[in-house]
Design a protein around this motif. Sequence first.
Motif, PDB file in Angstrom:
ATOM      1  N   VAL B 167       0.840  -1.208   0.000  1.00 37.74           N
ATOM      2  CA  VAL B 167       0.000   0.000   0.000  1.00 37.74           C
ATOM      3  C   VAL B 167       0.873   1.255   0.000  1.00 37.74           C
ATOM      4  O   VAL B 167       0.626   2.208  -0.746  1.00 37.74           O
ATOM      5  CB  VAL B 167      -0.955  -0.009   1.220  1.00 37.74           C
ATOM      6  N   VAL B 168       1.906   1.243   0.828  1.00 40.93           N
ATOM      7  CA  VAL B 168       2.785   2.415   0.920  1.00 40.93           C
ATOM      8  C   VAL B 168       3.588   2.588  -0.365  1.00 40.93           C
ATOM      9  O   VAL B 168       3.611   3.674  -0.956  1.00 40.93           O
ATOM     10  CB  VAL B 168       3.739   2.269   2.126  1.00 40.93           C
ATOM     11  N   VAL B 169       4.229   1.517  -0.787  1.00 40.19           N
ATOM     12  CA  VAL B 169       5.136   1.611  -1.942  1.00 40.19           C
ATOM     13  C   VAL B 169       4.378   1.997  -3.214  1.00 40.19           C
ATOM     14  O   VAL B 169       4.864   2.782  -4.028  1.00 40.19           O
ATOM     15  CB  VAL B 169       5.886   0.278  -2.131  1.00 40.19           C
ATOM     16  N   ASN B 170       3.185   1.471  -3.372  1.00 37.89           N
ATOM     17  CA  ASN B 170       2.404   1.762  -4.579  1.00 37.89           C
ATOM     18  C   ASN B 170       1.535   3.003  -4.451  1.00 37.89           C
ATOM     19  O   ASN B 170       0.651   3.242  -5.280  1.00 37.89           O
ATOM     20  CB  ASN B 170       1.537   0.554  -4.951  1.00 37.89           C
ATOM     21  N   ASP B 171       1.782   3.767  -3.395  1.00 33.91           N
ATOM     22  CA  ASP B 171       1.086   5.050  -3.211  1.00 33.91           C
ATOM     23  C   ASP B 171      -0.428   4.913  -3.154  1.00 33.91           C
ATOM     24  O   ASP B 171      -1.161   5.780  -3.661  1.00 33.91           O
ATOM     25  CB  ASP B 171       1.472   6.021  -4.333  1.00 33.91           C
ATOM     26  N   ARG B 172      -0.877   3.847  -2.554  1.00 34.48           N
ATOM     27  CA  ARG B 172      -2.315   3.709  -2.351  1.00 34.48           C
ATOM     28  C   ARG B 172      -2.707   4.439  -1.062  1.00 34.48           C
ATOM     29  O   ARG B 172      -1.861   4.684  -0.192  1.00 34.48           O
ATOM     30  CB  ARG B 172      -2.688   2.219  -2.250  1.00 34.48           C
ATOM     31  N   PRO B 173      -3.970   4.782  -0.897  1.00 36.08           N
ATOM     32  CA  PRO B 173      -4.386   5.448   0.350  1.00 36.08           C
ATOM     33  C   PRO B 173      -4.090   4.562   1.561  1.00 36.08           C
ATOM     34  O   PRO B 173      -4.314   3.348   1.519  1.00 36.08           O
ATOM     35  CB  PRO B 173      -5.894   5.631   0.166  1.00 36.08           C
ATOM     36  N   TYR B 174      -3.600   5.192   2.598  1.00 35.24           N
ATOM     37  CA  TYR B 174      -3.260   4.462   3.824  1.00 35.24           C
ATOM     38  C   TYR B 174      -4.451   3.649   4.333  1.00 35.24           C
ATOM     39  O   TYR B 174      -4.292   2.553   4.867  1.00 35.24           O
ATOM     40  CB  TYR B 174      -2.806   5.474   4.881  1.00 35.24           C
ATOM     41  N   THR B 175      -5.635   4.180   4.137  1.00 35.98           N
ATOM     42  CA  THR B 175      -6.820   3.509   4.669  1.00 35.98           C
ATOM     43  C   THR B 175      -7.089   2.160   3.992  1.00 35.98           C
ATOM     44  O   THR B 175      -7.848   1.347   4.519  1.00 35.98           O
ATOM     45  CB  THR B 175      -8.060   4.415   4.525  1.00 35.98           C
ATOM     46  N   ASP B 176      -6.454   1.928   2.836  1.00 35.54           N
ATOM     47  CA  ASP B 176      -6.592   0.603   2.210  1.00 35.54           C
ATOM     48  C   ASP B 176      -6.108  -0.500   3.153  1.00 35.54           C
ATOM     49  O   ASP B 176      -6.564  -1.641   3.067  1.00 35.54           O
ATOM     50  CB  ASP B 176      -5.779   0.529   0.911  1.00 35.54           C
ATOM     51  N   ILE B 177      -5.179  -0.147   4.021  1.00 36.20           N
ATOM     52  CA  ILE B 177      -4.664  -1.141   4.976  1.00 36.20           C
ATOM     53  C   ILE B 177      -5.796  -1.651   5.861  1.00 36.20           C
ATOM     54  O   ILE B 177      -5.757  -2.772   6.351  1.00 36.20           O
ATOM     55  CB  ILE B 177      -3.523  -0.524   5.813  1.00 36.20           C
ATOM     56  N   LEU B 178      -6.824  -0.833   6.023  1.00 33.96           N
ATOM     57  CA  LEU B 178      -7.948  -1.214   6.878  1.00 33.96           C
ATOM     58  C   LEU B 178      -9.177  -1.655   6.091  1.00 33.96           C
ATOM     59  O   LEU B 178     -10.039  -2.350   6.633  1.00 33.96           O
ATOM     60  CB  LEU B 178      -8.344  -0.026   7.769  1.00 33.96           C
ATOM     61  N   THR B 179      -9.263  -1.247   4.845  1.00 37.60           N
ATOM     62  CA  THR B 179     -10.539  -1.440   4.141  1.00 37.60           C
ATOM     63  C   THR B 179     -10.478  -2.277   2.863  1.00 37.60           C
ATOM     64  O   THR B 179     -11.539  -2.633   2.335  1.00 37.60           O
ATOM     65  CB  THR B 179     -11.139  -0.066   3.757  1.00 37.60           C
TER      66      THR B 179
END
Lengths: 232, 416
Positions: B167-179
Amino acid sequence: MKIKALTILTVLGFAAGCSSAPNDVLVGDMDPNSLASDQNTQHHMQDPNTGENGISDPNSVHAEQAQVGSAEVIARLHSCSKITYSSMGNILKNHGVNTGSTAQNSAGLLYKGGASALGVANYGGRVPEMIIPSTAALSKEFDIMVAASIEIQAAAKAGTLNMTACPGTPLIDTTGNFTKDGLSCLMGKPATADHLSIANDAILQATSQGLTKDQGQQIAIASILEAAHTCE
Amino acid sequence: MKGEEQMRHLRWLAATGLTVALTACGNGGSGTLLGGGNGDTTGSANGGSDPGSPAQGGTPQGDDGGNGADPNANSNPNIDQRQVNYGEALRTAALKLVGDLPTLADMKAVTDATSYGAQIDKYLADPRFVTRQLQWWRDTFKTGQPGMKTGNGLPSFDTAATFATEVVVNDRPYTDILTASTNTCPTLTAGTFTDASCTNGGPTSGVLTDPGLQSQYYANMAFRRVRFIQETFVCSKMPAEFSPTPQVMGSGAYTSPWPFASITGGTTAKINFQDTSAVICANCHTTMNHMAPLFGNFDMNGQYQTTIQVLVPSTGNPKATRADWLPAAENYAWRNGQQVADIPALGKAIAADPAVAQCIVTREWNYAMSRGDVVNDTATVPSIVTDSLVKDFTSNGMKVKRLLRNIFTADDFVKF
């Protein structure tokens, strides 16, 4: 009873009054005087065998920080964390140290055998890698740096030192003195004239006290490494 | 006489309470319970400079430059005497971002704020950043494969950290870690992520349903799983919620906003969460019990089963039933007033909580500044220090790499 109730309400009133700020919750039960303290709310995490390894005592933390400044001042200042175990290995390798060495007292052997003292993670116990260096970790780092200095100096003298982050950069020149770029590579930051002076002075001091020039260079390398990488 | 003395006590308490309240709230809306009112405010804490000033190597950090305080209010010598030192900053940034010292070429390339910022960008794009992130998330989750047993149905303990890293490396929203609802169990080989969904059954919601995490935090009544969520994503220990009107109760004070009877209690309950004889269990358990049943079906190997798998620490250690946590009429919830139906809904509620953004900013700040952990080491950060970073983070898609760049180029970071 009224006094007790008023105390509760006034203190809770102030907490509630500021509750809109997102990080108010960060204070949480960390304040030993909070109503949410252990005296009022069971703190299961302090039960035995529940993974409290590596947890700092809040009272000790507050006492130490109070000597420096407010919480804001503390937060704005760099502190000193332990270099991670893998980073330590990278630093050694980049300075040409053989981390696979099995020779007694070699930096490689001390590094491999010192994983626990250096605070590696124990995920089975839900313990992450140590962030703040313990005395044992710092002592182990000192031992490793001293051992590494012997290896680095020997390679530099033999002309075989390969500092991979600084290809072609000599650590010691033809007169036996340190080079500025070489010291920069050891520290990972630009060396100043003072660094150079102190390192070369260490050689002079060593030889004036009956040690060899090689030993003086080793002392200088060890000192530079420890100063740069162990918060000293 | 006794009455007069009691009145004096009452007046003193009221005055003290008011003073404390004014002091605590003295920094406008920032609510800096730790930093406010002591004179150590931010303006001159940064030497009077703007942390967003390009001249200082900073990244724009909001309307007030991250301060919002009287620049003349600070006189702490530890702050005032700092000097910009890009060489020192580069060294610690390199160790944090790529796990190694900068090369001589890197050092020589940095001469000013612009070249320093370019070097930070280079590190954020370096393959070694992936490795370092993976380790950071392992340590944050206190879960990783190194040193862990395998076989006997045990899951991978690395998928959660790997997913967070992706999620971090691919610049996805941090909230993806939860959702995130799919591909939450990727693998990482030689710097390349391979997407994969978890195979432990049940719902999917980021790392909340990760089999490794569920196994790692398996414990009675799923409370350890709830604690993990609180401390990892909100950065504070329980209790998580506070009422504006606490009640004197039993031997202490009931401080939770939930109705006291909203959790299981009484003499016939296996665990009386309404007990007040020693401490007030409900201060924490009103929050915890409304979440924990959602995680009850994950077994000790992190596999989702059709029935509740966690046990109750009472005679015979029976498997828990929903009634052991909550009365029948109670719904699941993230916080009081925020009902959720299932884990994905819980993930969305957590992701929407402002404290979650504040938490990741605080944890990353502490990491960059070589401080201890906000929970384990009580390394709290007053909001006045991070407000502008949080604002930038939340208004720009919650990208952790952007956050890291802002932190590693911040005025406070490049000064020593």
